[in-house]
Enzyme design. Structure first.
Site, PDB file in Angstrom:
ATOM      1  N   CYS A   1       0.823  -1.211   0.000  1.00 47.94           N
ATOM      2  CA  CYS A   1       0.000   0.000   0.000  1.00 47.94           C
ATOM      3  C   CYS A   1       0.854   1.257   0.000  1.00 47.94           C
ATOM      4  CB  CYS A   1      -0.926   0.014   1.208  1.00 47.94           C
ATOM      5  SG  CYS A   1      -2.216  -1.242   1.122  1.00 47.94           S
ATOM      6  N   HIS A   2       1.761   1.363   0.989  1.00 47.16           N
ATOM      7  CA  HIS A   2       2.559   2.580   1.103  1.00 47.16           C
ATOM      8  C   HIS A   2       4.042   2.292   1.265  1.00 47.16           C
ATOM      9  CE1 HIS A   2      -1.567   3.488   2.431  1.00 47.16           C
ATOM     10  NE2 HIS A   2      -1.417   4.532   1.635  1.00 47.16           N
ATOM     11  N   GLY A   3       4.443   1.046   0.938  1.00 47.67           N
ATOM     12  CA  GLY A   3       5.871   0.725   0.882  1.00 47.67           C
ATOM     13  C   GLY A   3       6.582   0.595   2.208  1.00 47.67           C
TER      14      GLY A   3
END
Lengths: 427, 192
Positions: free
Chosen positions: B156-158
């Site tokens: 999703c956001h690394g």
């Protein structure tokens, strides 16, 4: 509208003044149920039931919205989700019992409210619109209660739905297609359950809307009172707050005491054990009766056992049952006596206490009894009197009766004398 | 108000009864409104409480799992409280990598030993819920991206987690949460 001597709303601080200039909601409340609403000073406890009915509506909406968070309107799981509420949801048992007994409490309160209207002639000019709105609310309540009772999807739910929608099947020509259309099938099933849930959620808010019209219409002429004599001057009224907020508050306390006694000690006393059996379309319960608040009307439905000229008995029963409430719409024009209160109407009072009330008591009793003799015969006699009372006796009584003398004013009725009356007599 | 409505002068009567200051009526007023107010507030309790997890939800709040079939280097996703939980059998190399990290340099400093049970150091059991915004990280399934540190990677956001499922890079603030669990035998673990 209000009487010219009504207290005027004055904002207590700059913030309230700012609000009042832009959205005068506090002023509206003040004029509706606050010190700005002048009310006859002689109201007795029968005048508590309007406020109590309003309380019940709020109670039902709050508990109902909460129950809807846990209930699933699907024929496969509706019964289980009701049991889930009873067993698993925190306080679920109490919320469901509060809602089920709240429906009964609502009807008790509303029946007493209607009784008050019947006896004290609250339906007469200039309050016909208040009465008409009230009958509309009552019809909506009956529809809402019926559909709510279907939702747990027990045996009584299912067969109640079947019998009541079957009433529409009695209508000539369109009856059967109409019944199938109402149910969305040939018998109550998922389609019916879903639409009943949707409407059961919607109708209370419609009721709330009509209640606003009911109160709005009431506040045009102001509240009636036990003498039926209209307010003549300032000395006839007191402000709603604090006098009637206190009196209604006491009534609310008594009501809650009785309601909680039912809720916590007799939660199933007014229900049917059969409704704890899951719905079974293959087997009808032996003794099928509606909830107690429908008994008088159910008795009228079952009173018609023979065809009436060309009208089949079944259709006649349905017409009579709906007619028994629809006749209330014409009540303000059937009872033409200019005297409102039953207190001053000796002949009306005799027919009221010894005619209408016993007839309704018999109908109530017979509606809950099995459909066999002597209950059928009793229902027939009581039904006949019921319609005779409204359609024949009331108009005749109004024209032949000699009412007792009315007090000059509410003040005179309360204090024994009214300074204004003496002034008027002297002039 | 009292004189203009023509009713009894209740204020005057009460004042005459008790003299100046506090009237008996005030006591009744405060007692009645106070009792009703407390009652009204208590009524809110069931209305608030009913929204909390119901008994059947709480009854499903523990999960038992047989881990005997999980080979070193493998991981499985189980379900615990309707959320994924990762059960991973660490290889000796992965344990070594995890222990080689300077704990002081971590965003959420914890050793591998603190995140596993004594005697079962090769079993890393964590929630499969990224501590950033709740996505399910990759790395438990065969062939999934394990991120730069060989543990888990949240797409999703690394966020990158290492072989002890500690946050090493990306926006997540904390290590993957270790649920309460115990080994009821050598091969069976009870989570919750």
């Amino acid at each position: 509208m209000s009487f010219p001597w009504a207290n005027q709303y004055e904002p207590q601080n700059p913030l309230m003044k700012w609000v009042d200039d832009r959205l005068p909601l506090p002023r509206f409340v003040y004029n509706a149920i606050g010190a700005g609403y002048p009310v006859p000073r002689n109201l007795n406890y029968f005048w508590n039931f309007g406020v109590l009915a309003g309380f019940c509506l709020v109670l039902q909406i709050v508990t109902g919205v909460v129950l809807a968070m846990h209930y699933a309107p699907n024929a496969l799981v509706a019964f289980d989700s009701t049991e889930h509420i009873m067993r698993d949801v925190n306080w679920g048992w109490m919320l469901r019992y509060a809602h089920a007994n709240g429906a009964s409490a609502f009807f008790v309160v509303v029946y007493l409210h209607i009784f008050r209207g019947f006896f004290y002639g609250s339906y007469k000019a200039p309050r016909e619109m208040v009465w008409l709105m009230g009958v509309v609310i009552f019809l909506l309540m009956m529809a809402t209660a019926f559909m709510g009772y279907v939702l747990p999807w027990g045996q009584m739910s299912f067969w109640g739905a079947k019998v009541i929608t079957g009433l529409f099947g009695a209508i000539p020509l369109v009856g059967e297609p109409l019944q199938i259309w109402l149910l969305g099938g040939f018998a109550p099933d998922n389609a019916a359950l879903n639409r009943f849930f949707s409407l059961h959620f919607l109708l209370p808010f419609v009721i709330a809307g009509v209640v606003i019209l009911h109160i709005w219409a009431l506040h045009i002429p102001g509240s009636s009172n036990p003498t039926g004599v209209e307010v003549k001057g300032e000395s006839d009224t007191i402000p709603f707050h604090p006098y009637y907020t206190a009196k209604d508050g006491f009534g609310l306390g008594v009501f809650l005491f009785l309601y909680c006694a039912m809720l916590f000690f007799l939660p199933n006393a007014l229900g049917h054990p059969d409704n704890y059996i899951p719905a079974n379309p293959m087997s009808t319960p032996a003794h099928i009766v509606p909830e107690w608040y429908f008994w008088p009307f159910y008795a009228i439905l079952r009173a018609f056992t023979a065809d009436f000229f060309f009208i089949p008995a079944k259709l006649m029963g349905v017409i009579a049952m709906f007619g028994s409430i629809l006749v209330w719409f014409f009540l303000p024009w059937l009872d033409t006596s200019p005297v409102r209160s039953g207190h001053y109407r000796p002949l009306f009072r005799k027919f009221f206490w010894f005619g209408l009330i016993p007839a309704m008591a018999v109908l109530f009793y017979c509606g809950g009894a099995p459909a066999e003799e002597p209950f059928v015969m009793m229902s027939q006699l009581a039904t006949a009197y019921y319609f005779l009372h409204f359609l024949v006796i009331l108009p005749i009584v109004a024209s032949v009766e000699r009412p007792e003398p009315l007090p000059y004013s509410i003040t005179e009725a309360v204090l024994g004398s009214d300074d204004n009356a003496e002034l008027k007599a002297a002039s | 108000m009292t004189e203009s409505t023509g009713t009894a002068d209740v204020d005057g009567v009460a004042a005459a009864e008790s003299g100046e200051g506090v009237r008996r009526r005030d006591f009744i007023n405060i007692a009645a409104v106070g009792a009703a107010g407390v009652g009204g507030v208590v009524t809110l309790l069931p209305l608030v409480s009913q929204m909390a997890p119901s008994k059947d939800v709480l009854a499903e709040s523990s999960t038992e799992l047989d881990v005997s079939a999980i080979q070193p280097g493998q991981a499985v996703k189980a379900v615990f409280r309707k959320q994924p939980v990762f059960v991973r059998n660490l290889t000796a190399k992965e344990i070594e990598e995890a222990n080689a990290v300077d704990v002081g340099s971590l965003r959420d400093p914890q050793t591998l030993a603190e995140r596993t049970k004594e005697g079962h150091e090769n079993w890393l059991i964590t929630m499969g819920v990224c501590t950033h915004l709740g996505c399910v990280p990759l790395g438990a399934g065969e062939g999934e991206n394990k991120g730069e540190f060989g543990g888990y990677f949240c797409p999703c956001h690394g966020s990158h987690y290492d072989t002890a499922a500690r946050i090493r890079k990306g926006p997540a603030p904390l290590n993957l949460q270790v649920p309460e669990y115990e080994f009821t035998s050598d091969t069976v673990v009870k989570i919750g």
